[in-house]
Design an enzyme around this catalytic site. Sequence first.
Site, PDB file in Angstrom:
ATOM      1  CG  ASN A 168      40.405  45.481  36.170  1.00  0.00           C
ATOM      2  OD1 ASN A 168      40.191  46.633  36.038  1.00  0.00           O
ATOM      3  ND2 ASN A 168      41.797  45.142  36.639  1.00  0.00           N
ATOM      4  CG  HIS A 214      42.317  45.197  41.397  1.00  0.00           C
ATOM      5  ND1 HIS A 214      43.687  44.300  41.158  1.00  0.00           N
ATOM      6  CD2 HIS A 214      41.349  44.370  40.425  1.00  0.00           C
ATOM      7  CE1 HIS A 214      43.560  43.590  40.190  1.00  0.00           C
ATOM      8  NE2 HIS A 214      42.332  43.758  39.950  1.00  0.00           N
ATOM      9  CB  VAL A 240      41.899  35.667  37.700  1.00  0.00           C
ATOM     10  CG1 VAL A 240      41.543  34.588  38.715  1.00  0.00           C
ATOM     11  CG2 VAL A 240      43.481  35.945  37.436  1.00  0.00           C
ATOM     12  CG  HIS A 281      39.726  39.712  41.110  1.00  0.00           C
ATOM     13  ND1 HIS A 281      39.282  38.887  40.166  1.00  0.00           N
ATOM     14  CD2 HIS A 281      40.480  40.580  40.403  1.00  0.00           C
ATOM     15  CE1 HIS A 281      40.006  39.335  38.871  1.00  0.00           C
ATOM     16  NE2 HIS A 281      40.703  40.385  39.202  1.00  0.00           N
ATOM     17  CG  ASP A 310      47.856  41.667  42.144  1.00  0.00           C
ATOM     18  OD1 ASP A 310      46.762  41.943  42.092  1.00  0.00           O
ATOM     19  OD2 ASP A 310      48.812  41.475  41.925  1.00  0.00           O
TER      20      ASP A 310
HETATM   21  P1  AMP Z   1      42.530  41.329  37.042  1.00  0.00           P
HETATM   22  O1  AMP Z   1      43.715  41.796  35.893  1.00  0.00           O
HETATM   23  O2  AMP Z   1      41.798  42.325  37.537  1.00  0.00           O
HETATM   24  O3  AMP Z   1      41.795  39.912  36.706  1.00  0.00           O
HETATM   25  O4  AMP Z   1      43.340  40.922  38.324  1.00  0.00           O
HETATM   26  C1  AMP Z   1      43.970  39.719  38.371  1.00  0.00           C
HETATM   27  C2  AMP Z   1      44.962  40.223  39.625  1.00  0.00           C
HETATM   28  O5  AMP Z   1      45.588  38.802  40.028  1.00  0.00           O
HETATM   29  C3  AMP Z   1      46.519  40.539  38.898  1.00  0.00           C
HETATM   30  O6  AMP Z   1      46.536  41.942  39.530  1.00  0.00           O
HETATM   31  C4  AMP Z   1      47.479  39.610  39.067  1.00  0.00           C
HETATM   32  O7  AMP Z   1      48.528  40.258  39.550  1.00  0.00           O
HETATM   33  C5  AMP Z   1      46.683  38.745  40.332  1.00  0.00           C
HETATM   34  N1  AMP Z   1      47.459  37.487  40.596  1.00  0.00           N
HETATM   35  C6  AMP Z   1      47.797  36.646  39.639  1.00  0.00           C
HETATM   36  N2  AMP Z   1      48.033  35.246  40.223  1.00  0.00           N
HETATM   37  C7  AMP Z   1      48.085  35.722  41.575  1.00  0.00           C
HETATM   38  C8  AMP Z   1      48.637  34.860  42.680  1.00  0.00           C
HETATM   39  N3  AMP Z   1      49.025  33.726  42.610  1.00  0.00           N
HETATM   40  N4  AMP Z   1      48.544  35.443  43.971  1.00  0.00           N
HETATM   41  C9  AMP Z   1      48.008  36.703  44.041  1.00  0.00           C
HETATM   42  N5  AMP Z   1      47.639  37.569  43.099  1.00  0.00           N
HETATM   43  C10 AMP Z   1      47.872  37.003  41.847  1.00  0.00           C
END
Ligand code: AMP
Length: 112
Positions: free
Chosen positions: A85, A100, A94, A98, A28
């Site tokens: 989430n 975590h 996003v 995914h 992340d």
């Molecule tokens: P969520 O809030 O559950 O949708 O998690 C999205 C995650 O993607 C967050 O923890 C961000 O820090 C992570 N994230 C966003 N952009 C990137 C990236 N380019 N590379 C790696 N992680 C990312």
Amino acid sequence: MTLFEKIISREIPAEIIYEDDHCLCFKDIAPQAPVHLLLIPKRPIPRIAEAKNTDQELLGHLLLTVGIIAQQEGYEEEGFRVVINNGKNGGEAVPHLHLHLLAGRQLQWPPG
Ligand code: AMP
């Protein structure tokens, strides 16, 4: 195309730590713990609530794989957490499913 699809296609760089035919695991970019990895399916599913019966095998693969990664990276003994989430209140940013994987410190419960 979502950000994570661009990571799968290598249009956006990421620190990839595991890959197979069905999923990709990378660090992340804004870690919330000493270890913070994301495991994503290569076939995009927007979020867990939109998964279909036809995704059952892929979902099982993700759960098995996140456990194997945690074990192989050495987080099993101290413990770790897997989080998904979903939607606004869940904190989803996003729209590509995914998992975590968080480890490396005592995590609080309940989460904030
Ligand atoms: P969520 O809030 O559950 O949708 O998690 C999205 C995650 O993607 C967050 O923890 C961000 O820090 C992570 N994230 C966003 N952009 C990137 C990236 N380019 N590379 C790696 N992680 C990312």
